[in-house]
Design a protein around this motif. Structure first.
Motif, PDB file in Angstrom:
ATOM      1  N   PRO A  64      -2.703  15.977   0.111  1.00 25.78           N
ATOM      2  CA  PRO A  64      -2.784  17.108  -0.426  1.00 25.78           C
ATOM      3  C   PRO A  64      -3.094  17.541  -1.746  1.00 25.78           C
ATOM      4  O   PRO A  64      -3.642  18.400  -2.265  1.00 25.78           O
ATOM      5  CB  PRO A  64      -1.657  17.955   0.357  1.00 25.78           C
ATOM      6  N   GLY A  65      -2.090  16.820  -2.639  1.00 21.66           N
ATOM      7  CA  GLY A  65      -2.264  17.088  -4.017  1.00 21.66           C
ATOM      8  C   GLY A  65      -3.515  16.354  -4.521  1.00 21.66           C
ATOM      9  O   GLY A  65      -4.238  17.102  -5.603  1.00 21.66           O
ATOM     10  N   ILE A  66      -4.221  15.171  -4.178  1.00 24.39           N
ATOM     11  CA  ILE A  66      -5.438  14.819  -4.731  1.00 24.39           C
ATOM     12  C   ILE A  66      -6.445  15.766  -4.093  1.00 24.39           C
ATOM     13  O   ILE A  66      -7.380  16.101  -4.871  1.00 24.39           O
ATOM     14  CB  ILE A  66      -5.725  13.452  -4.269  1.00 24.39           C
ATOM     15  N   ILE A  67      -6.682  16.286  -3.040  1.00 24.31           N
ATOM     16  CA  ILE A  67      -7.520  17.248  -2.462  1.00 24.31           C
ATOM     17  C   ILE A  67      -7.310  18.610  -3.533  1.00 24.31           C
ATOM     18  O   ILE A  67      -8.386  19.169  -3.683  1.00 24.31           O
ATOM     19  CB  ILE A  67      -7.202  17.855  -0.926  1.00 24.31           C
ATOM     20  N   LEU A  68      -6.177  19.134  -3.736  1.00 22.44           N
ATOM     21  CA  LEU A  68      -6.172  20.247  -4.774  1.00 22.44           C
ATOM     22  C   LEU A  68      -6.742  20.101  -6.033  1.00 22.44           C
ATOM     23  O   LEU A  68      -7.197  20.826  -6.545  1.00 22.44           O
ATOM     24  CB  LEU A  68      -4.695  20.801  -4.957  1.00 22.44           C
ATOM     25  N   ILE A  69      -6.239  18.780  -6.638  1.00 24.59           N
ATOM     26  CA  ILE A  69      -7.067  18.361  -7.918  1.00 24.59           C
ATOM     27  C   ILE A  69      -8.525  18.350  -7.684  1.00 24.59           C
ATOM     28  O   ILE A  69      -9.122  18.670  -8.910  1.00 24.59           O
ATOM     29  CB  ILE A  69      -6.402  17.172  -8.493  1.00 24.59           C
ATOM     30  N   ILE A  76     -23.309  20.732  -6.575  1.00 19.84           N
ATOM     31  CA  ILE A  76     -22.796  20.841  -5.236  1.00 19.84           C
ATOM     32  C   ILE A  76     -22.441  19.147  -5.016  1.00 19.84           C
ATOM     33  O   ILE A  76     -21.375  18.698  -4.592  1.00 19.84           O
ATOM     34  CB  ILE A  76     -23.426  21.072  -4.333  1.00 19.84           C
ATOM     35  N   VAL A  77     -23.716  18.438  -5.330  1.00 19.06           N
ATOM     36  CA  VAL A  77     -23.392  16.875  -5.262  1.00 19.06           C
ATOM     37  C   VAL A  77     -22.304  16.399  -6.057  1.00 19.06           C
ATOM     38  O   VAL A  77     -21.537  15.379  -5.700  1.00 19.06           O
ATOM     39  CB  VAL A  77     -24.629  16.139  -5.490  1.00 19.06           C
ATOM     40  N   LEU A  78     -22.193  16.630  -7.395  1.00 22.84           N
ATOM     41  CA  LEU A  78     -21.231  16.376  -8.076  1.00 22.84           C
ATOM     42  C   LEU A  78     -19.762  16.738  -7.848  1.00 22.84           C
ATOM     43  O   LEU A  78     -18.831  16.047  -7.871  1.00 22.84           O
ATOM     44  CB  LEU A  78     -21.306  16.742  -9.713  1.00 22.84           C
ATOM     45  N   ALA A  79     -19.687  17.846  -7.191  1.00 21.27           N
ATOM     46  CA  ALA A  79     -18.458  18.488  -6.794  1.00 21.27           C
ATOM     47  C   ALA A  79     -17.812  17.368  -5.794  1.00 21.27           C
ATOM     48  O   ALA A  79     -16.740  17.097  -5.518  1.00 21.27           O
ATOM     49  CB  ALA A  79     -18.491  19.724  -6.458  1.00 21.27           C
ATOM     50  N   ALA A  80     -18.798  17.211  -4.692  1.00 21.20           N
ATOM     51  CA  ALA A  80     -18.294  16.432  -3.510  1.00 21.20           C
ATOM     52  C   ALA A  80     -18.002  14.871  -3.908  1.00 21.20           C
ATOM     53  O   ALA A  80     -17.116  14.360  -3.444  1.00 21.20           O
ATOM     54  CB  ALA A  80     -19.731  16.342  -2.502  1.00 21.20           C
ATOM     55  N   LEU A  81     -18.962  14.324  -4.983  1.00 26.18           N
ATOM     56  CA  LEU A  81     -18.495  13.102  -5.252  1.00 26.18           C
ATOM     57  C   LEU A  81     -17.184  13.177  -6.053  1.00 26.18           C
ATOM     58  O   LEU A  81     -16.465  12.179  -5.793  1.00 26.18           O
ATOM     59  CB  LEU A  81     -19.612  12.385  -6.272  1.00 26.18           C
ATOM     60  N   SER A  97     -11.852  10.854  -5.819  1.00 23.37           N
ATOM     61  CA  SER A  97     -10.487  10.840  -6.011  1.00 23.37           C
ATOM     62  C   SER A  97      -9.660  10.682  -4.825  1.00 23.37           C
ATOM     63  O   SER A  97      -8.641   9.797  -4.820  1.00 23.37           O
ATOM     64  CB  SER A  97     -10.102  12.465  -6.388  1.00 23.37           C
ATOM     65  N   LEU A  98     -10.130  10.964  -3.775  1.00 29.09           N
ATOM     66  CA  LEU A  98      -9.590  10.434  -2.294  1.00 29.09           C
ATOM     67  C   LEU A  98      -9.776   8.768  -2.185  1.00 29.09           C
ATOM     68  O   LEU A  98      -8.565   8.458  -1.902  1.00 29.09           O
ATOM     69  CB  LEU A  98     -10.137  11.084  -1.067  1.00 29.09           C
ATOM     70  N   VAL A  99     -10.639   8.451  -2.299  1.00 25.67           N
ATOM     71  CA  VAL A  99     -10.811   7.061  -2.351  1.00 25.67           C
ATOM     72  C   VAL A  99      -9.855   6.276  -3.232  1.00 25.67           C
ATOM     73  O   VAL A  99      -9.222   5.227  -2.888  1.00 25.67           O
ATOM     74  CB  VAL A  99     -12.340   6.416  -2.563  1.00 25.67           C
ATOM     75  N   LEU A 100     -10.044   6.502  -4.461  1.00 24.17           N
ATOM     76  CA  LEU A 100      -8.868   6.091  -5.649  1.00 24.17           C
ATOM     77  C   LEU A 100      -7.485   6.038  -5.125  1.00 24.17           C
ATOM     78  O   LEU A 100      -6.806   5.424  -5.075  1.00 24.17           O
ATOM     79  CB  LEU A 100      -9.179   6.674  -6.874  1.00 24.17           C
ATOM     80  N   ARG A 159       0.879  -1.339  -0.124  1.00 22.76           N
ATOM     81  CA  ARG A 159       0.078   0.109  -0.299  1.00 22.76           C
ATOM     82  C   ARG A 159       0.754   1.033  -0.122  1.00 22.76           C
ATOM     83  O   ARG A 159       2.089   1.262   0.223  1.00 22.76           O
ATOM     84  CB  ARG A 159      -0.927   0.038   1.263  1.00 22.76           C
ATOM     85  N   LEU A 160       0.231   2.550  -0.242  1.00 19.94           N
ATOM     86  CA  LEU A 160       0.862   3.699  -0.235  1.00 19.94           C
ATOM     87  C   LEU A 160       1.476   3.649   1.190  1.00 19.94           C
ATOM     88  O   LEU A 160       1.238   3.409   2.344  1.00 19.94           O
ATOM     89  CB  LEU A 160       0.134   4.837  -0.143  1.00 19.94           C
ATOM     90  N   SER A 161       2.787   4.257   1.208  1.00 16.19           N
ATOM     91  CA  SER A 161       3.722   4.387   2.197  1.00 16.19           C
ATOM     92  C   SER A 161       3.175   5.697   3.071  1.00 16.19           C
ATOM     93  O   SER A 161       2.555   6.414   2.602  1.00 16.19           O
ATOM     94  CB  SER A 161       5.280   4.509   1.958  1.00 16.19           C
ATOM     95  N   GLU A 162       3.466   5.825   4.331  1.00 14.79           N
ATOM     96  CA  GLU A 162       2.999   6.945   5.171  1.00 14.79           C
ATOM     97  C   GLU A 162       3.528   8.019   4.453  1.00 14.79           C
ATOM     98  O   GLU A 162       2.841   9.101   4.678  1.00 14.79           O
ATOM     99  CB  GLU A 162       3.596   6.783   6.701  1.00 14.79           C
ATOM    100  N   ARG A 163       4.842   8.057   4.052  1.00 16.64           N
ATOM    101  CA  ARG A 163       5.456   9.396   3.356  1.00 16.64           C
ATOM    102  C   ARG A 163       4.502   9.874   2.117  1.00 16.64           C
ATOM    103  O   ARG A 163       4.189  10.875   1.945  1.00 16.64           O
ATOM    104  CB  ARG A 163       6.716   9.155   3.250  1.00 16.64           C
ATOM    105  N   MET A 164       4.307   8.886   1.670  1.00 16.76           N
ATOM    106  CA  MET A 164       3.328   9.086   0.160  1.00 16.76           C
ATOM    107  C   MET A 164       1.914   9.445   0.431  1.00 16.76           C
ATOM    108  O   MET A 164       1.561  10.402  -0.105  1.00 16.76           O
ATOM    109  CB  MET A 164       3.286   7.774  -0.708  1.00 16.76           C
ATOM    110  N   ARG A 165       1.390   9.125   1.558  1.00 18.12           N
ATOM    111  CA  ARG A 165       0.117   9.516   1.832  1.00 18.12           C
ATOM    112  C   ARG A 165       0.135  10.945   2.201  1.00 18.12           C
ATOM    113  O   ARG A 165      -0.829  11.657   1.851  1.00 18.12           O
ATOM    114  CB  ARG A 165      -0.531   8.745   3.292  1.00 18.12           C
ATOM    115  N   HIS A 166       1.207  11.371   2.728  1.00 15.73           N
ATOM    116  CA  HIS A 166       1.360  12.866   3.107  1.00 15.73           C
ATOM    117  C   HIS A 166       1.620  13.780   1.915  1.00 15.73           C
ATOM    118  O   HIS A 166       1.460  14.732   1.957  1.00 15.73           O
ATOM    119  CB  HIS A 166       2.434  13.147   4.320  1.00 15.73           C
ATOM    120  N   PHE A 167       2.199  13.058   0.927  1.00 20.63           N
ATOM    121  CA  PHE A 167       2.530  13.760  -0.123  1.00 20.63           C
ATOM    122  C   PHE A 167       1.287  13.865  -1.202  1.00 20.63           C
ATOM    123  O   PHE A 167       1.117  14.800  -1.666  1.00 20.63           O
ATOM    124  CB  PHE A 167       3.556  13.002  -1.173  1.00 20.63           C
ATOM    125  N   VAL A 168       0.642  12.543  -1.159  1.00 19.45           N
ATOM    126  CA  VAL A 168      -0.515  12.455  -2.211  1.00 19.45           C
ATOM    127  C   VAL A 168      -1.639  13.055  -2.001  1.00 19.45           C
ATOM    128  O   VAL A 168      -2.346  13.771  -2.675  1.00 19.45           O
ATOM    129  CB  VAL A 168      -0.535  10.790  -2.604  1.00 19.45           C
TER     130      VAL A 168
END
Length: 161
Positions: A23-28, A50-55, A60-63, A12-21
């Motif tokens: 915020p980037g996913i949230i920005l995207i 609003i529903v589409l934006a939340a989804l 993106s985060l789940v993926l 799985r994603l390493s802890e360091r990668m989670r801290h990197f990925v």
């Protein structure tokens, strides 16, 4: 007779990668949400936007957080898959000429994480710098396949057995 797995691991994603990925996913996802809201504001259907934006943000985060490399070694085959994507590499064990552990810098050497290629050299990485590399021949051409994993010693032992 069915082959049984001698080594199986989901890296799985390493802890360091989670801290990197993350915020980037949230920005995207925020950019996706802004575009969806802008388009919806032009069409006049606010709640749907609003529903589409939340989804979009949630998907993106789940993926990103569910991404992993599936590593399997059985009697005849060594295989890697970047899950949930269709990227997969399979190498018959009899074609492997060398297997070893090495340090890699995915961003510097390969340009990032995920499935990355450099000519005949493929890297599967979801973080970390310790990789197991196998050298093999396919159709007479030498190739390398590497995977970053926190269980490198176990994987190398399974490949050497």
């Amino acid at each position: 007779m069915e082959a049984h797995a001698t080594f199986e691991h989901d890296q799985r994603l390493s802890e360091r990668m989670r801290h990197f990925v993350v915020p980037g996913i949230i920005l995207i996802a925020a950019i996706e949400a802004a575009v969806i809201l802008f388009v919806v504001s032009l069409t006049g259907s606010g709640l749907v936007g609003i529903v589409l934006a939340a989804l979009a943000i949630l998907a993106s985060l789940v993926l990103a957080l569910s991404m992993r490399v599936r590593i399997q070694v059985d009697d005849g085959l060594y295989s890697l898959q970047l899950w949930p994507f269709p990227f997969r590499s399979r190498v018959p064990r009899e074609s492997i000429t060398l297997a070893y552990v090495r340090e890699v810098r995915p961003l510097r050497q390969y340009g990032g994480w995920g499935v990355r290629t450099r000519r005949r050299d493929v890297l599967y990485s979801v973080g970390g710098t310790t990789a197991v590399t196998v050298e093999f021949h396919r159709n007479g051409t030498p190739r390398k396949l590497s995977v970053t994993t926190d269980r490198s010693d176990e994987l190398l032992a399974a490949l050497s057995a």
